[in-house]
Structures are given as C-alpha cells and as structure tokens.
Design an enzyme around this catalytic site. Structure first.
Site, PDB file in Angstrom:
ATOM      1  N   HIS A  46       0.838  -1.217   0.000  1.00  0.00           N
ATOM      2  CA  HIS A  46       0.000   0.000   0.000  1.00  0.00           C
ATOM      3  C   HIS A  46       0.868   1.260   0.000  1.00  0.00           C
ATOM      4  CE1 HIS A  46      -3.128  -2.860   1.248  1.00  0.00           C
ATOM      5  NE2 HIS A  46      -2.200  -3.306   2.085  1.00  0.00           N
ATOM      6  N   SER A  81      17.334  18.786 -18.360  1.00  0.00           N
ATOM      7  CA  SER A  81      16.179  19.637 -18.628  1.00  0.00           C
ATOM      8  C   SER A  81      16.641  20.870 -19.384  1.00  0.00           C
ATOM      9  CB  SER A  81      15.537  20.042 -17.300  1.00  0.00           C
ATOM     10  OG  SER A  81      14.803  21.246 -17.461  1.00  0.00           O
ATOM     11  N   LYS A  94      18.477  19.366 -13.122  1.00  0.00           N
ATOM     12  CA  LYS A  94      17.759  18.122 -13.369  1.00  0.00           C
ATOM     13  C   LYS A  94      18.620  17.026 -14.008  1.00  0.00           C
ATOM     14  CE  LYS A  94      13.970  17.352 -12.886  1.00  0.00           C
ATOM     15  NZ  LYS A  94      12.813  17.708 -13.735  1.00  0.00           N
ATOM     16  N   GLU A 145      11.174   6.105 -17.870  1.00  0.00           N
ATOM     17  CA  GLU A 145       9.834   6.649 -18.168  1.00  0.00           C
ATOM     18  C   GLU A 145       9.312   6.125 -19.504  1.00  0.00           C
ATOM     19  OE1 GLU A 145       9.444  11.066 -16.927  1.00  0.00           O
ATOM     20  OE2 GLU A 145      11.564  10.620 -17.171  1.00  0.00           O
TER      21      GLU A 145
END
Ligand code: ARG
Length: 450
Positions: A154, A275, A281, A288
């Site tokens: 969870h 980025s 970044k 992804e």
C-alpha cells in the site's frame, strides 16, 4: 507488378496500391527466401520439378539471399509485398523458370511460414536478452551486499528485507517471461508450408520434406487452420507485452528510487537526460519511456486479438496487419530490455535505513514464538505503536520497560530483532527476505542461466 494480373482488364488504381501494399514485411526477406529454398528442394525431391529447374531456382534464390545479406536487395514500389518482391527479382535473374517457384504454394501458406520462421528467430533473441537481464540483476543483487530496505505494501513501509531480495524479485519475473517465450517456441514448431491457399494442392508434394529441411518437428494437420490462424502471433504479442509490463514495473521502481524523497539509487550520467530549463535536473527518461512504451504493447495485444475475432475462415487480408503489431511489440521489447539492463548495470544503490517500525511484525512474532496467539500478539504490538507514537518515539527508541508496560511477556532479547538489520538476520523461511535466501537465489539464477 502484381502476381495476379490475368483476370483483370485494367491495372490496379494507384489508390488501391497505396492502400493495400505492405512494406513492413520486408524484414522477413531472409525468412521468405529460406522458406522458398526449402520449398524448391522439396518440389524437386518429389519430382514435381525437374533437377534442372530446381537448380536454376535454387541458384537464383541463393543469389537473392546474398543480396539480402549484403543489404543490397532493392525493393520496388511496384512490389506488393515481400513475396512478390522475391518472385519479381527471381524473374529478373533467371527468367521465366522463376514462375515455377510458386508451384503448389500460395502467399497464404508462405506468409504463415515466414511468420513462424521470423518468430522462431526473434524469440530466441528475446530469450537471450531476458537471460542476460536476469544475470545483470543477480550481479546487482550481489553488488548491494547486505543493504537493507523496507518492503512496501500500500506504498507504506512494511518489513525489512535485503535490497538484493527486492532486485531479485524482478529476476524471477523475467525468468518466467523467458520461459513463456520457450513455451511458445514449442507451439511454433509446426510447418504450415504445403497448405497452399487454404485447401491444399492436387500436386504430389510432401510437406514433411520442407518441414524437416526448415527444422520443424511437425507439419500442419489442417490446411485451413495452417493459413488462417494467428493465435501464435497473438501469443507472441502477449508474451512480449507481459515482459514489457514486468519491465514497466521495474521502471517505475527505478523512477521512484531516483527521487529525492526515496534517494535509493542514482544512474550514470550517460543513462539520463537533462532539462532545457532547470539546470539541476537529471532525468531517468529511459525508465519513463519503458513505462510509456509498455502501454503501446498492451494496445498491440488488444489489436491482435480484435483483428482475429470477427474473421470467417480462411485467409482474409485483414491478417496482413498482424505483422505491424508483431514487429512493433517485439522491437519495443528488445529496446526496453537493452535500455533498462544498461541502467541497472550502471546504477549506484544507496538507500537510507528504513524506519524502525518495520520491526513491528518481528516483535509480534517474538511473542508468538512463546505461545501467544498471533492475533493477540498483533494487538499487543499495535498498542505499543500507539503508546510510543503518543510520546513521539519510534520502535528504535523502545526499551524493555516500555515493552513490558504494554505486556509482561516481552523479554529483553526481543529488542535484538526489531531493528532493520537484525530483523533480516532473524528471518529464516525459504525464499524470504534474508541474506541466506538471497545467496541461494543468486546461485540458482546463475546456475540456470550460465
Ligand atoms: N501480404 C499478405 C499478408 O500479409 C500476404 C498474403 C497475401 N495473400 C493474398 N491472398 N492476398 O497477409
């Protein structure tokens, strides 16, 4: 030039040509040639072709094979598909005798054969990649040593386990993905060549001969099934999609682990992107995209199943679309395997200690081991959690006095098994989150794969 001009009074409309021509099957060129060579040899052996014709056809096909291998084979816009391209080129090379290649054959059994040959080939590649991936995970598991993390259920910290145990969970999942390709290979081991257009042939051929030349263990029993079924393509797409979904879950973990909040892992600069706006970044884009592309494989499964569901027997041109789905699913899986394997091989793992609450179940099990019913022990430790939290303490700060204040049956040794490292060391069960189990798993994976 099409293979079927005779009964038409006018040439195909450009519109029709553009709409119906398939160029995606060009990557089956070598498979198509392999199938044709076996077909010619079979026709010659059974006496349907003379030795002279057989030799001419074989020489021509071998020349095309050489062109294909050297990437010199030229497709023309006028080639309707890969089968037409080969026959056209054969005619250019050996003249009219090329017209004998298609004796006792149709593009319907030809494409069914090409698909099987292609899938047999790429399934072996995917099996190799999956094996190598599992070994990379075993290496990573060894590299992280006795590092302990929490399991999550969870999305909340649950129990302490070795990080290696978490990594190895993926190795076992990928082992099953690999075995699914293996199972599929067994079902692929049947040649459809000789089924012709769907009803077989009146010529005296022997499909057993071409099947054995192509290394198939069996021959079709029903010519309609042989040309019209695509369940094995659907199975391939599903097996690939399941593997991509396994990798998508792994990708999600890799993404979470690289967050500032988790801080479990970092990846090589060369495996991450930057980025255009935020200079600090370092983005794990490969993970992804692995997650994103898994979605497209799920779409392929839906498409390949839907493609079949309304089709009457036998061959229908709809089936041409199966190849794009197969190629897309397989290519995407191949790329994803390579990308994530590289990320893991280059990853540095540095997770922080989990919270000491992960020892709560161990504490309950300490009571259980001396006869307290588990449900009661669970309740007692639950009360302890409330008490400690009320005084802004964690389990790490509990002492025997605070334990005994909740239940007199706690013993001093119980405190030695609740901190994450101790919790893992006390774990004994087979396949559980212990260092012993991790060592056994690594050995087992390596033994089965090397
Ligand atoms: N390109 C076709 C396909 O993939 C080959 C079979 C064509 N058969 C036919 N009867 N038009 O399905």
């Amino acid at each position: 030039m099409s293979l079927w001009g005779g009964r038409f009074e006018e040439a195909p409309d450009e519109l029709l040509w553009k709409y119906t021509v398939d160029t995606s099957d060009r990557r089956m060129l070598l498979d198509d040639l392999t199938g044709s060579l076996a077909h010619v040899t079979m026709l010659e052996r059974v006496g349907v072709l003379t030795g002279e014709d057989g030799t001419a056809l074989r020489n021509g096909l071998e020349q095309i094979m050489a062109e294909a291998r050297d990437e010199k084979f030229i497709f023309l816009e006028s080639d309707e598909d890969v089968h037409s391209a080969v026959e056209r080129r054969l005619g250019e090379l050996i003249g009219d005798v090329a017209g004998k290649l298609h004796t006792a054959r149709s593009r319907n059994d030809q494409v069914a054969l090409d698909l099987r040959l292609y899938m047999r080939r790429v399934a072996a590649d995917r099996i190799g990649q999956l094996e190598s991936f599992a070994l990379t995970l075993a290496d990573a598991a060894e590299r992280v040593g006795e590092t302990v993390v929490a399991t999550y259920t969870h999305m909340q910290q649950g129990q302490a386990v070795p990080l290696a145990h978490h990594l190895l969970a993926y190795a076992w999942m990928l082992q099953r993905d690999r075995s699914r390709f293996g199972d599929l290979l067994q079902r692929l081991d049947e040649s459809p060549l000789g089924a012709g257009a769907g009803g077989g042939t009146s010529l005296e051929i022997d499909p057993e001969v071409s099947a054995s030349l192509l290394g198939f263990a069996a021959v079709f029993d029903n010519s309609i099934d042989a040309v019209a079924s695509r369940d094995l393509v659907a199975e391939y797409v599903f097996v690939a999609a399941q593997a991509a979904v396994t990798l998508s879950r792994l990708a999600e973990d890799l993404l979470l682990w690289a967050t500032t909040e988790y801080g479990w892992a970092s990846y090589l600069d060369r495996h991450t992107t930057g980025s255009s706006a935020m200079p600090q970044k370092k983005n794990p884009d490969m993970a992804e995209l692995a997650r994103g592309r898994a979605a497209t494989l799920v779409g392929d499964v839906t498409s390949i199943l839907t493609l079949q569901k309304g089709l009457p027997m036998a061959y229908n041109r709809d089936l041409q679309e199966d190849k794009r789905l197969l190629f897309h699913a397989d290519d995407t899986l191949a790329g994803t395997l390579a990308a994530l394997q590289a990320m893991i091989a280059g990853a540095a793992f540095h997770p922080p200690e989990p919270s000491s609450w992960v020892g709560a179940l161990d504490l309950a099990e300490a009571l259980t081991s001396r006869g307290v019913p588990f449900r009661e022990a669970h309740h007692i430790v639950g009360r302890l959690v409330v008490e400690l939290s009320a005084s802004a303490k964690t389990l790490a700060e509990a002492d025997l006095i605070s334990l005994r204040a909740v239940d007199a049956r706690f013993e001093s040794g119980d405190l030695d098994r609740i901190l994450p490292g101790d919790s893992v060391r006390h774990r004994t069960g087979r396949g559980g989150g212990s260092h012993e189990s991790v060592a056994i798993q690594i050995a087992k994976i390596r033994q089965s794969l090397t």
